[in-house]
Scaffold this motif. Structure first.
Motif: not given
Length: 92
Positions: A37-54
């Motif tokens: 689940l963590l791997r799927l979220w790391s591929l799905t949601f962008p981590s380029s934002d300084f703060r992201h809700v997920v």
């Protein structure tokens, strides 16, 4: 910001209920379902934002696992290495 609160708190509660950190006699590292689940979220949601809700709570949870879980077996080493590689991929 209300949307962030709706996502953040259930996410942390779900993952805390899934695998609490204070069980004795059992491994406190995340199980396979949580890792996928963590791997799927790391591929799905962008981590380029300084703060992201997920992505931000996900990264904090992975770091929390790495800081607080003791290494007691070979599986713990493998799970810790997998989490380290995910944290490095998300941060870079």
């Amino acid at each position: 910001m209300v949307y962030g609160k709706l996502i953040l708190f259930p996410l942390m509660q779900y993952l805390t209920i899934l695998n609490p950190l204070n069980l004795t006699g059992k491994s406190s590292w995340p199980n396979l379902k949580t890792l996928l689940l963590l791997r799927l979220w790391s591929l799905t949601f962008p981590s380029s934002d300084f703060r992201h809700v997920v992505a931000t709570p996900m990264l904090l949870l992975m770091c929390e696992y790495l800081m607080r879980c003791p290494i007691q077996s070979g599986r713990d080493v493998a799970v810790g290495s997998f989490l380290c590689s995910m944290v490095l991929t998300v941060c870079s």
